[in-house]
Motif scaffolding. Structure first.
Motif, short mmCIF file in Angstrom:
data_model
loop_
_atom_site.label_atom_id
_atom_site.label_comp_id
_atom_site.label_asym_id
_atom_site.label_seq_id
_atom_site.Cartn_x
_atom_site.Cartn_y
_atom_site.Cartn_z
N ALA A 160 0.88 -1.23 0.04
CA ALA A 160 -0.01 0.08 0.04
C ALA A 160 0.75 1.39 -0.06
O ALA A 160 0.25 2.34 -0.38
CB ALA A 160 -1.06 0.04 1.17
N THR A 161 2.21 1.18 0.65
CA THR A 161 2.88 2.44 0.67
C THR A 161 3.79 2.57 -0.47
O THR A 161 4.32 3.84 -0.81
CB THR A 161 3.67 2.45 1.84
N SER A 162 3.68 1.69 -1.55
CA SER A 162 4.62 1.86 -2.75
C SER A 162 4.11 2.50 -3.87
O SER A 162 2.73 2.40 -4.08
CB SER A 162 4.84 0.34 -3.19
N GLU A 163 4.53 3.37 -4.53
CA GLU A 163 4.09 4.17 -5.50
C GLU A 163 4.73 3.62 -7.04
O GLU A 163 4.48 4.58 -7.96
CB GLU A 163 4.54 5.59 -5.40
N HIS A 164 5.18 2.72 -6.91
CA HIS A 164 5.66 2.05 -8.28
C HIS A 164 4.56 1.40 -8.82
O HIS A 164 3.80 0.52 -8.29
CB HIS A 164 6.59 0.88 -7.91
N ILE A 165 4.02 1.98 -9.90
CA ILE A 165 2.95 1.48 -10.82
C ILE A 165 3.16 0.30 -11.58
O ILE A 165 4.24 0.09 -12.23
CB ILE A 165 2.40 2.64 -11.69
N SER A 166 2.37 -0.64 -11.57
CA SER A 166 2.59 -1.92 -12.25
C SER A 166 2.67 -1.67 -13.89
O SER A 166 2.01 -0.70 -14.41
CB SER A 166 1.40 -3.34 -11.89
N PRO A 167 3.43 -2.37 -14.46
CA PRO A 167 3.43 -2.22 -15.94
C PRO A 167 1.93 -2.74 -16.70
O PRO A 167 1.68 -1.96 -17.61
CB PRO A 167 4.59 -3.57 -16.50
N GLY A 168 1.35 -3.50 -16.21
CA GLY A 168 -0.01 -3.59 -16.55
C GLY A 168 -0.85 -2.48 -16.77
O GLY A 168 -1.43 -2.08 -17.73
N LEU A 169 -0.84 -1.81 -15.60
CA LEU A 169 -1.80 -0.66 -15.45
C LEU A 169 -1.24 0.26 -15.95
O LEU A 169 -1.84 1.30 -16.73
CB LEU A 169 -1.60 -0.22 -14.04
N LEU A 170 0.23 0.53 -16.28
CA LEU A 170 0.68 1.50 -17.22
C LEU A 170 0.27 1.40 -18.59
O LEU A 170 -0.08 2.46 -19.67
CB LEU A 170 2.19 1.66 -17.19
N ARG A 171 0.27 0.29 -19.10
CA ARG A 171 0.03 -0.10 -20.54
C ARG A 171 -1.36 0.28 -20.83
O ARG A 171 -1.56 0.93 -22.05
CB ARG A 171 0.36 -1.72 -20.91
N ILE A 172 -2.16 -0.17 -19.91
CA ILE A 172 -3.54 0.39 -20.21
C ILE A 172 -3.53 1.99 -20.19
O ILE A 172 -4.41 2.50 -21.05
CB ILE A 172 -4.52 0.10 -18.98
N LEU A 173 -3.15 2.70 -19.35
CA LEU A 173 -3.11 3.98 -19.14
C LEU A 173 -2.53 4.61 -20.61
O LEU A 173 -3.02 5.62 -20.88
CB LEU A 173 -2.39 4.61 -17.92
N ASP A 174 -1.46 4.13 -21.04
CA ASP A 174 -0.71 4.67 -22.16
C ASP A 174 -1.80 4.51 -23.55
O ASP A 174 -1.60 5.43 -24.21
CB ASP A 174 0.37 3.78 -22.25
#
Length: 286
Positions: free
Chosen positions: A98-112
């Motif tokens: 919960a305290t991490s701010e590293h976004i998962s690659p999958g979530l980033l791919r969708i956002l992109d």
């Protein structure tokens, strides 16, 4: 100790394994580079191309933890890959969860891929980590805040300007949703958590928060529709859909309008306004 050779090889391999479309970049013509170019990776990581190139050539200063975190995010690394990168650079990996701010690659791919839609990735405390260009055009750059103000809930109760973005008839519901959600998080994460710290800050600084908090409400939610007030386009009624990454407690929020509705037409105009703002910001002396 930093493993310069291992760090350089790992960065090079990860860069070469990524294609432009994997990170939301246009492929363009006459591309001969295997994977991404160094300058493309540097831009994604918000660092200079020269600095990044020196890392791949086993040169340059010892990168800081902040720099390594930025590179890990720019290269769309998984958590295991991120931790490996930190160790290669001679640092202890950050915490997960919960305290991490590293976004998962999958979530980033969708956002992109959401180039024509307002969307953002937020933490469980409502801290915006990434936005699409149309998301910035709708609400402004929400990633610019620091400290407790990074949380939309904190800003809601301490900065009156935040409320001008939302329909006044919905303000009371927003207050109840934020207080209810924070109460659930404080119970889930415990008294020493960031949620508990945010709770105490708001109890000290907001009379309205104290009043809503004293109601002890739990489970208050939106009905998936939010009404925004844009300074140029007026009211937009948008449906909010959320995709949760349970490992990192991050949510991808996507805002859409019913096709053919007035809000749908305004979203089309918003994309034009957002593009014009982006161009004006990149022009010299603009």
């Amino acid at each position: 100790m930093i493993d310069r050779a291992g760090l350089a090889e790992f960065l090079r391999r990860r860069r070469e394994s990524l294609q432009p479309e994997d990170v939301g970049l246009p492929r363009g013509q006459r591309r001969r580079t295997a994977g991404l170019r160094r300058e493309e990776v540097a831009a994604l990581c918000h660092i200079s191309a020269d600095y990044y190139s020196r890392l791949e050539r086993e040169r340059g200063p010892h990168p800081s933890e902040q720099m390594i975190a930025s590179i890990a995010q720019g290269l769309h690394l998984s958590l295991d890959e991120r931790d490996h990168l930190f160790r290669l650079a001679g640092h202890h990996p950050p915490t997960r969860g919960a305290t991490s701010e590293h976004i998962s690659p999958g979530l980033l791919r969708i956002l992109d891929r959401l180039t024509d839609t307002p969307a953002e990735i937020v933490t469980e405390l409502g801290e915006t980590l990434r936005q699409t260009p149309l998301g910035v055009a709708l609400t402004g750059d929400l990633t610019r805040y620091t400290g407790p103000a990074r949380s939309i809930g904190y800003r809601w109760f301490t900065d009156p300007a935040v409320r001008t973005l939302y329909h006044p008839d919905d303000h009371a519901l927003h207050s109840r949703v934020f207080a209810s959600g924070l109460r659930s998080l404080v119970t889930l994460r415990g008294p020493g958590s960031r949620a508990a710290h945010l709770q105490q800050l708001l109890l000290d600084r907001s009379e309205e928060f104290r009043a809503v908090w004293d109601e002890h409400e739990i489970g208050i939610r939106y009905n998936h529709v939010k009404r925004f007030l844009h300074p140029e386009l007026g009211e937009l009624e948008l449906t909010c859909q959320a995709l949760l990454d349970p490992d990192q407690s991050h949510s991808l929020l996507v805002y859409t309008a019913i096709p053919g509705s007035e809000s749908y037409e305004k979203l089309q105009l918003l994309s034009v306004i957002g593009s014009q703002q982006l161009i004006s910001h990149t022009l010299p002396n603009a």
